[in-house]
Design an enzyme around this catalytic site. Structure first.
Site, PDB file in Angstrom:
ATOM      1  N   ASP B 332      39.146   9.517 -57.511  1.00  0.00           N
ATOM      2  CA  ASP B 332      39.997   9.122 -56.391  1.00  0.00           C
ATOM      3  C   ASP B 332      41.205   8.305 -56.827  1.00  0.00           C
ATOM      4  O   ASP B 332      42.234   8.321 -56.157  1.00  0.00           O
ATOM      5  CB  ASP B 332      39.178   8.382 -55.333  1.00  0.00           C
ATOM      6  CG  ASP B 332      38.251   9.334 -54.573  1.00  0.00           C
ATOM      7  OD1 ASP B 332      38.483  10.552 -54.625  1.00  0.00           O
ATOM      8  OD2 ASP B 332      37.313   8.866 -53.933  1.00  0.00           O
ATOM      9  N   TYR B 416      36.682   9.809 -46.837  1.00  0.00           N
ATOM     10  CA  TYR B 416      35.960   8.595 -47.227  1.00  0.00           C
ATOM     11  C   TYR B 416      36.827   7.343 -47.163  1.00  0.00           C
ATOM     12  O   TYR B 416      38.037   7.436 -47.303  1.00  0.00           O
ATOM     13  CB  TYR B 416      35.472   8.711 -48.674  1.00  0.00           C
ATOM     14  CG  TYR B 416      33.981   8.932 -48.790  1.00  0.00           C
ATOM     15  CD1 TYR B 416      33.079   7.961 -48.374  1.00  0.00           C
ATOM     16  CD2 TYR B 416      33.465  10.101 -49.334  1.00  0.00           C
ATOM     17  CE1 TYR B 416      31.712   8.168 -48.494  1.00  0.00           C
ATOM     18  CE2 TYR B 416      32.110  10.313 -49.453  1.00  0.00           C
ATOM     19  CZ  TYR B 416      31.228   9.337 -49.023  1.00  0.00           C
ATOM     20  OH  TYR B 416      29.883   9.545 -49.141  1.00  0.00           O
TER      21      TYR B 416
END
Lengths: 694, 694
Positions: B332, B416
């Site tokens: 990420d 998320y």
């Protein structure tokens, strides 16, 4: 919050809906019940027989009786009354005649009253500990030994009685091993001087029956087990923890927590127990001499979760193998009692915010009730963000805060403190938290000596390594009081195959625990224990409803399997013990831990190898720390925090905190600490508007 | 707090003492520096060359230059100026010509400007992701596939672009794999409808260079890898997380946190970085596109502790082995950037109490500065009791509360969320905390199908197991920038001997890590890693000063060693990596993680097997969770909290929190929630007396 009228509007205490004609079966003994119990026991003996009471506590009714009672209560029916009973331990004073009795308070009869056998000893009690201190201090042999130290005129010597421990060597009788310290000789009148900074190498052993010193051990202070002649004292600096001895920092600005509309929980007192209701949770709180705080009948949204939760025991074995230190291995609950050692939690010191306190009552050595005020504090706390999602396309954030309900009790075990709390949150999660703090148990060490089993934390002061091994007893009722099982999940890599051609797949495998026994974590396999009800399935995915246990791994007991330490701490060798429920099996280290020999705790129960699949199971969850002292842990140690979590797994049908109202400035009233920015979104208005009304 | 005048008196923001003639060497690029950088890069190309900027960020100066600069600063001397440099990544727009450049802003020269080789790809960026969404949505093949689903009239289909991943099969070019979802057809105009509850079995693959769909994958929805014909849609219920879709609970009473005298911290802004001072701590906060929040030059009471702290990367590999899911493995930070994805933290929603926000500035794809407001929030919080001891003889309790300083940033990675925080306390302890929340990445599954690699969390919705593996980069400076070592302690039972006749003794053994490499926890041995300065000894016990690392064990990457997942996530196989410092080695998974092939991250650096004893060492601390989804994690998951702690070990000479003022009702102003009790000890008076002044 300007007037007391506003303030009292939001009190959480509710009057009981119906008048209690008799105490709830799970309520602790009241003062009058304690008095009645001791009277009944005394009346079973000839007049003027002097009894030394050790324990007078609720004999909890059989689960087979209590569960139907609770079910009737929850359905609004009139439950079948259950006889009130008291459990009693006592000695014929100043003898070794140790008794266990059951008193039926409903019939006012002594139902059982037996003398216990050899090598069964009671816990210490407050009056006894004070007496033992005095015996040690006043003994001529001890005074002669102290004289050899040539302490400065006026020095005050302090004696800390320690549970004797067991090594099988001449230890059939009940004894105490005292460790001696001195107050700072420059400040001998300071009763809160930290004597643990000035340990002395003299250790009297006291016979409890005879109340006299039977031996004075001289302590090894070098790197080996050699014990030399006592040498004259040489100066050591003090090391005080009390605030007036510090140059206190001045830059901590106050931080206040307020609930202008009152707390979100309610408390319904029913005799010596209280029903707490908060955010779909409900449970009953009790308190007893041995375990302190006990939580019963935990329910969420009218579904059963746990029948009973308590700290079952803890064991603290020390690393120094030299006599008499090799016997240092305390069971703080079994040897003394978490209830007996509970602090009176003063407003504003041990909790912050809007606090409700619970009182209790225990018994002294004469069988008289003694009030225990403010032994549990209840409050809500903000635990940060509960959940959040930001839609990156719209920029809209949905966020809720995680409110927790905390039930806290604090115990002082001589030098150490344990802050023990149950926490409940809005996502159906429960946490048991231990904060270890207080003062290290210290012993003298010669200058320049380093040992592998301890750390010098101050000149002349050794803090020996020690383990804290806790056992939390969990009697679950996941959607059933009689049919739960314990399983564990592990994640495993899939082998390469046409289904897994790139070697990236993995899967979860569930194993059912079939027999009572001790089981261990395996972080490398992501092993997670779950308490499951296989008979109730999740409506979304058909999986059995469950709660999982998040317990941190810890190093199990290091003492070898043949040692008394290992035999006695029957819970200290496995992360989890799973057993079938039996009413009298509450204490993982056995009912009588003082100078115990083992064989009466959870390891022994597990060895029955009973079927535990879809039964009334009980889980003992062990956790702990191996405390390798740092200088930073002295003269008082910063809290070391341990948590055991219980989280729903396919128990609900979606995130149970989904209905928590969004976190908003209107409700939160935060303050912007910057002149460079706009408060934005009515921030100051919403909040200060409200605040200006105060 | 009645007037704004009072309020502003306690502002924590200090003007910089001296006017900054040029930015601090560790300050992030300013808006004008970003503009100047992109202009200099553009001017190196023929006019009208269209560049697609990916990264314009501070090229941090060499540590060899910075450390003397900081030393001079801390001694009040004038440091030797350091050239300001920018690091740049860009493409010639709509080509695969990917460049890396260094611009010297002090000399206004492009110092380096090279095209990178094959299989090196840039991160995604905000503009590109929006464009890819559009390409997928508008593509005729995709529309034809969607048509086969016969969705209700007016249904809105959402396309979530995913990083393509790597499997070595036709993946040399940069691509996106999109996953399609639909909004609740009954509510198609709700832009915040949770489309993850309604996944579709169609997954377009898009060429980034060509900006067109090159393949439409049909997804397996059964228990095996079979892919059938697309079938007409059948009704599925929605599952919304937004508050207006809930029946919100009404029994949460407000909880306010206030600091009537202001905060205890101060903020000194120096361009795009800020010095924070609080309770003997001082450090500098920066912010960049890749790592988001970075902490520099952490000191305690003028002693150096850490040169630089940041989340280095994270990897999230998924368990489903079937194409195309086997490639789902996101970095990420490397693939997008924690800075780029940072939320604007609104007052009162993401923090509670008295808050200070930090802004930053990043660059867009045109090389223009874009403001990033409120990306870090700073506040204090009460973390319960800090330490306590009650003298059982006098009944006197000494207790302090544990105040923490929190620096928090929150990132949204598509579905998320990660809440990332550094916490500092008064006992010299620092904690890095991650809260994982947000929405599970979902995929369609047929009714009645169960798989071992995921959990059905909603009708028709599979949430696949996945690991979150974080790597925290710790560049220590424990009393030295150049001479630290990493050691680990273990506790071991002593063998029985005349010294240990009862088998109870144990000892601690220290092992020095001699060579760079990956090392693992061993809870059964109580293995604790410490960063130590062997050249500085504790005055009390002569032990080397150190900080220990408390990282929770986690299951390492499950993908096998030959898999691309394993090769790429170079940090995912060990709890700790220890390496020698090199200026350009910040990112544990390599500088370019998108469709990477491995060989450029911390495992490769560690393989140099360099001497790491008393050197300038860097430690990468890995931690994580294997997320086995529960129904309770949907439609948005309650925070899962992970913590990595750093605690002093024989670094101070006593408990560093000893000088915290005692917890007192006068300062805390708690409120008693009971009419049955006296407030006692002036509780109400002290508090309400103060409050009535407001």
């Amino acid at each position: 919050m300007s007037s007391s009228a506003d303030f009292y509007q939001s009190l959480p205490v509710r009057p009981a809906v119906t008048k209690q004609t008799q105490p709830h079966p799970l309520a602790a003994l009241s003062a009058s019940e304690i008095s009645a119990t001791s009277q009944l026991i005394k009346s079973s003996w000839p007049p003027r027989t002097d009894l030394h009471f050790k324990v007078i506590t609720l004999e909890e009714p059989a689960k087979a009786e209590t569960v139907p009672f609770l079910k009737a209560e929850h359905h609004g029916l009139t439950p079948v009354p259950i006889a009130r009973k008291a459990f009693v331990n006592y000695y014929i004073r100043d003898t070794d005649k140790f008794h266990e009795a059951i008193v039926n308070l409903s019939t006012r009869q002594v139902e059982r009253n037996v003398r216990l056998g050899a090598n069964v000893h009671s816990n210490g009690d407050a009056e006894e500990i004070v007496e033992i201190e005095r015996v040690a201090r006043d003994d001529p042999q001890v005074q002669a030994a102290i004289a050899k130290l040539q302490l400065p005129e006026g020095t005050v010597v302090i004696s800390d009685p320690w549970i004797y421990g067991s090594d099988g060597v001449n230890d059939d009788d009940r004894m105490y091993q005292c460790f001696l310290y001195m107050r700072d000789p420059a400040n001998p009148l300071e009763a809160d001087s930290n004597h643990y900074a000035l340990p002395l190498p003299i250790s009297p052993v006291i016979s409890v029956v005879e109340k006299k010193v039977i031996r004075v051990d001289i302590l090894p202070t070098g790197a080996d087990a050699t014990v030399g002649e006592l040498k004259p004292y040489s100066y050591r600096p003090p090391n005080e923890y009390i605030p007036e001895a510090q140059d206190l920092r001045t830059d901590v600005k106050p931080l206040h927590i307020s609930q202008p509309e009152g707390a979100s929980f309610s408390v319904t007192d029913q005799g010596q127990s209280s029903i707490i209701e908060w955010q779909k949770w409900s449970f009953r709180v009790g308190f007893n001499q041995r375990e302190g705080m006990v939580i019963y009948d935990v329910r969420y949204d009218d579904r059963n979760l746990f029948y009973r939760l308590s700290l079952s025991d803890m064991n603290i074995p020390y690393a120094d193998p030299r006599a008499p230190y090799h016997k240092k291995s305390a069971f703080d609950l079994g040897d003394v009692g978490a209830g007996l050692m509970a602090n009176n939690l003063k407003l504003g010191c041990d909790c912050l915010g809007s606090i409700h306190y619970l009182d209790s009552v225990l018994a002294n050595d004469k069988g008289e009730p003694i009030p225990m005020d403010n032994v549990i504090c209840i409050h809500e706390q903000d635990a940060g963000i509960g959940w959040k999602h930001t839609n990156y396309r719209t920029g809209r954030a949905a966020v809720v805060r995680n409110r927790e309900l905390v039930l806290q009790t604090i115990i002082t075990v001589s030098n150490y403190e344990y802050i023990l709390a149950f926490l409940f949150n809005q996502a159906g999660e429960m946490t048991y938290e231990v904060r270890a703090t207080g003062i290290l148990s210290t012993q003298p060490i010669d200058d320049g000596v380093d040992v592998s089993f301890g750390t010098r934390v101050h000149p002349g002061v050794l803090a020996v390594h020690h383990q804290h091994i806790f056992s939390l007893r969990v009697d679950p009722s996941i959607d059933s009081h009689t049919s739960n099982r314990v399983v564990y999940d592990e994640a495993h890599a899939m082998p390469r195959s046409s289904f897994n051609p790139h070697g990236t797949g993995y899967e979860v495998r569930e194993t059912v625990i079939e027999h009572s026994g001790g089981y261990d974590l395996s972080p490398d396999n992501n092993r997670i224990f779950k308490i499951q009800n296989a008979g109730v399935r999740n409506a979304v995915n058909g999986k059995p409803v469950a709660y999982k246990i998040h317990a941190p791994p810890f190093q199990k007991m290091l003492a070898d399997k043949d040692s008394f330490n290992h035999k006695r701490a029957e819970f200290a060798d496995h992360n989890i013990y799973v057993v079938r429920h039996r009413d009298d099996e509450l204490f993982a280290g056995g009912k009588y831990t003082n100078q115990s020999r083992g064989g009466t705790g959870v390891r022994a129960w597990a060895d029955r190898r009973e079927d535990v699949v879809d039964q009334d199971v009980v889980v003992f969850v062990q956790f702990g720390i191996n405390h390798i002292p740092r200088v930073e842990d002295f003269p008082v140690m910063p809290c070391e925090v341990l948590k055991v979590g219980f989280k729903p797994v396919n128990f609900f049908e979606r995130n149970p905190a989904l209905d928590v109202p969004p976190s908003s400035q209107g409700a939160n009233c935060s303050v912007l600490l910057s002149e460079e920015k706009d408060a934005g979104e009515g921030a100051m208005e919403g909040c200060c508007g409200e605040k200006s009304k105060l």
